[in-house]
Design a protein around this motif. Structure first.
Motif, short mmCIF file in Angstrom:
data_model
loop_
_atom_site.label_atom_id
_atom_site.label_comp_id
_atom_site.label_asym_id
_atom_site.label_seq_id
_atom_site.Cartn_x
_atom_site.Cartn_y
_atom_site.Cartn_z
N ASP A 20 0.75 -1.02 0.11
CA ASP A 20 -0.06 -0.14 0.04
C ASP A 20 0.83 1.29 0.07
OD1 ASP A 20 0.94 -0.28 2.30
OD2 ASP A 20 -0.84 0.09 3.53
N ASN A 21 2.06 1.01 -0.26
CA ASN A 21 3.05 2.08 -0.29
C ASN A 21 3.06 2.95 0.91
OD1 ASN A 21 4.75 3.58 -2.07
ND2 ASN A 21 3.44 5.22 -2.72
N THR A 22 3.35 2.02 1.90
CA THR A 22 3.75 2.80 3.23
C THR A 22 4.80 1.74 3.86
OG1 THR A 22 2.44 1.13 4.53
CG2 THR A 22 1.29 3.19 3.97
N PHE A 23 5.43 2.25 4.81
CA PHE A 23 6.68 1.42 5.35
C PHE A 23 6.23 0.75 6.69
CE2 PHE A 23 8.86 4.78 2.73
CZ PHE A 23 9.65 3.78 2.38
N GLU A 24 6.61 -0.45 6.74
CA GLU A 24 6.54 -1.07 8.24
C GLU A 24 7.87 -1.04 8.83
OE1 GLU A 24 4.38 -5.13 9.21
OE2 GLU A 24 6.57 -5.44 9.26
N VAL A 25 8.04 -0.52 9.84
CA VAL A 25 9.12 -0.29 10.80
C VAL A 25 9.23 -0.98 11.66
CG1 VAL A 25 10.75 1.69 11.69
CG2 VAL A 25 9.34 2.40 9.88
N ARG A 26 10.30 -1.71 11.92
CA ARG A 26 10.52 -2.90 13.02
C ARG A 26 11.37 -2.09 13.76
NH1 ARG A 26 11.01 -5.29 8.15
NH2 ARG A 26 13.25 -5.67 8.48
N CYS A 27 11.28 -2.30 14.99
CA CYS A 27 12.13 -1.67 16.07
C CYS A 27 12.38 -2.79 17.13
CB CYS A 27 11.73 -0.42 16.87
SG CYS A 27 11.50 1.18 15.45
N ALA A 28 13.54 -3.27 17.31
CA ALA A 28 13.77 -4.27 18.35
C ALA A 28 14.78 -3.86 19.17
CB ALA A 28 14.32 -5.82 17.54
N PHE A 29 14.34 -4.06 20.45
CA PHE A 29 15.35 -3.45 21.64
C PHE A 29 16.05 -4.45 22.35
CE2 PHE A 29 11.14 -1.35 20.78
CZ PHE A 29 11.49 -0.20 20.26
N VAL A 30 17.17 -4.06 22.58
CA VAL A 30 18.15 -4.80 23.36
C VAL A 30 17.68 -4.86 24.95
CG1 VAL A 30 20.20 -4.46 22.11
CG2 VAL A 30 19.80 -2.81 23.98
N GLY A 31 17.90 -5.93 25.60
CA GLY A 31 17.72 -6.00 27.03
C GLY A 31 18.45 -5.15 28.08
N SER A 32 18.32 -3.86 27.95
CA SER A 32 19.40 -3.11 28.76
C SER A 32 18.53 -1.70 29.22
CB SER A 32 20.74 -2.91 28.28
OG SER A 32 20.71 -2.16 27.02
N LEU A 33 19.30 -0.84 29.73
CA LEU A 33 18.48 0.52 29.88
C LEU A 33 18.89 1.02 28.68
CD1 LEU A 33 19.95 1.58 33.50
CD2 LEU A 33 17.47 1.01 32.80
N HIS A 34 19.58 0.84 27.88
CA HIS A 34 19.76 1.48 26.45
C HIS A 34 18.53 1.10 25.77
CE1 HIS A 34 23.67 3.38 27.51
NE2 HIS A 34 24.38 2.15 27.89
N GLY A 35 18.24 -0.26 25.65
CA GLY A 35 17.08 -0.40 24.73
C GLY A 35 15.71 0.08 25.60
N TYR A 36 15.85 0.13 26.90
CA TYR A 36 14.47 0.65 27.28
C TYR A 36 14.39 2.31 26.95
CZ TYR A 36 11.33 2.85 30.78
OH TYR A 36 10.29 3.35 31.35
N ALA A 37 15.64 2.95 26.89
CA ALA A 37 15.65 4.26 26.55
C ALA A 37 15.15 4.50 24.91
CB ALA A 37 16.91 4.80 26.62
N ALA A 38 15.84 3.60 24.22
CA ALA A 38 15.36 3.68 22.71
C ALA A 38 14.03 3.18 22.37
CB ALA A 38 16.21 2.46 21.91
N GLU A 39 13.34 2.67 23.37
CA GLU A 39 12.07 2.15 23.07
C GLU A 39 11.14 3.61 23.43
OE1 GLU A 39 7.91 1.35 24.20
OE2 GLU A 39 9.51 1.57 25.98
#
Length: 384
Positions: A20-39
């Motif tokens: 449909d000409n849109t993007f599906e953006v996948r964001c996977a986060f590491v299991g740390s405080l950095h991952g929590y901040a990125a989320e």
């Protein structure tokens, strides 16, 4: 871009162009405080761009992956915001423009607007009063501000003196505060025909919240600017305000509905003094400033009163008003007079066409209406 976002699992993150000409953006986060901040960062960006979440995967109670739909038209904005959150070097920003030859009144206005913006930032989402309402109204209604022996409230006339608001503005304020549930308007205590004002429990709480917000905004100022500079600004503004002979509203305000001037014009002419009193409308209260009165004023009040004093002087130095009314008598008298009340009649009589038109108009008006307005038909015709 995603590999530069600290906390993202690059191997499982990415974007796919959908049919449909849109993007599906996948964001996977590491299991740390950095991952929590990125989320949190990606969730914030998705919320700003109104990107719906298509899927969320949890791992041991934490968000391990989120998938969003991104409209193609918003992809540039998405990349720009993600770049800002990444470890990539930002483009060189232009150096701040130096303020040179900015008029004093502009500096005062900008400083006051900045403080009010900080106040509103701290107040965001709260039911606390706005800065003008707190400064001009709730603080003035503090019962100990005028009479320490009276812990229950004050007469409405005293409120007008304390707030330095014109009668017309004062009426609007009293009405709105009462509707807000912050003010009780009670019958007079026997002194004249005025009413008696008393803050409700909600009003007292609102006054306290406003004071706390002013302190919080001032703390933001001391953190953002040099604390010594803020203190120096307070001292200098206090010296300026101390030199103004009359009390001014705690927050910059106009004369009232229908009149954007500060003091309401020149119905009462200026008095050079000493002490000098500015020209003002009949409803503007004149209260002489007590010695060292400015020392305890808050920063927004000092800014407002300095700006108000400048506005009063600016209006006094402006061009002579040439508008509706008597263009001759206004130069000869400082207030309305009755000596020229009938001067209109000879001018009408001197022009036969005008006289004929006026007589026709008067004949069409209802005699009872004219009498009610205070201009009986016989009196009008008797002057023509």
């Amino acid at each position: 871009m995603l590999q530069h976002i600290d906390g993202l699992d690059v191997g499982r993150s990415g974007a796919t162009l959908m049919p449909d000409n849109t993007f599906e953006v996948r964001c996977a986060f590491v299991g740390s405080l950095h991952g929590y901040a990125a989320e949190l960062v990606t969730r914030q960006i998705a919320g700003l761009l109104k990107m719906p979440c298509l899927h969320e995967r949890l791992d041991s109670g934490r968000v391990a992956e989120r998938r969003y739909r991104l409209e193609r038209a918003a992809s540039g904005d998405f990349l720009r915001r993600m770049r800002y959150a990444s470890t990539l070097t930002l483009p060189k920003l232009p150096s701040p423009r130096r303020l040179e030859r900015v008029p004093l009144v502009a500096l005062l206005s900008r400083a006051l607007a900045t403080f009010e913006a900080d106040y509103d930032h701290v107040r965001s989402g709260d039911v606390s009063p706005s800065l003008p309402v707190w400064a001009n109204c709730l603080v003035s209604l503090d019962p100990v501000s005028l009479d320490r022996s009276n812990a229950a409230g004050m007469d409405q006339a005293d409120f007008g003196v304390a707030s330095i608001l014109s009668t017309r503005a004062e009426r609007v304020v009293v009405r709105d505060l009462a509707a807000q549930g912050w003010l009780d308007v009670l019958p007079t205590r026997g002194r004249g025909k005025g009413r008696y004002l008393r803050l409700t429990a909600m009003g007292t709480a609102a006054r306290g919240r406003g004071a706390a917000l002013v302190r919080a905004a001032l703390q933001r100022w001391r953190a953002r600017f040099d604390a010594a500079d803020v203190s120096r600004l307070e001292r200098l503004l206090a010296q300026v305000v101390e030199g103004v002979a009359v009390q001014l509203p705690a927050h910059f305000t106009s004369y009232g509905p229908g009149d954007g001037s500060v003091t309401g014009g020149s119905f009462v002419p200026a008095d050079p003094g000493p002490p000098p009193i500015p020209a003002h409308g009949a409803e503007w209260p004149v209260v002489l400033r007590a010695p060292e009165n400015a020392a305890g004023l808050s920063v927004p009040s000092l800014l407002s009163q300095a700006l108000t004093a400048f506005a009063i002087d600016y209006q006094a130095a402006g061009e002579k008003f040439e508008g509706l009314g008597d263009p001759t008598g206004v130069e000869q008298h400082g207030r309305p007079v009755t000596s020229s009340i009938d001067s209109w009649a000879p001018e009408i009589v001197s022009n036969p066409q005008t006289l004929e038109l006026v007589l026709k108009l008067v004949d069409q008006l209802d005699a009872a209406d004219l009498a009610t307005l205070g201009y009986p038909r016989e009196e009008i015709l008797g002057k023509l």
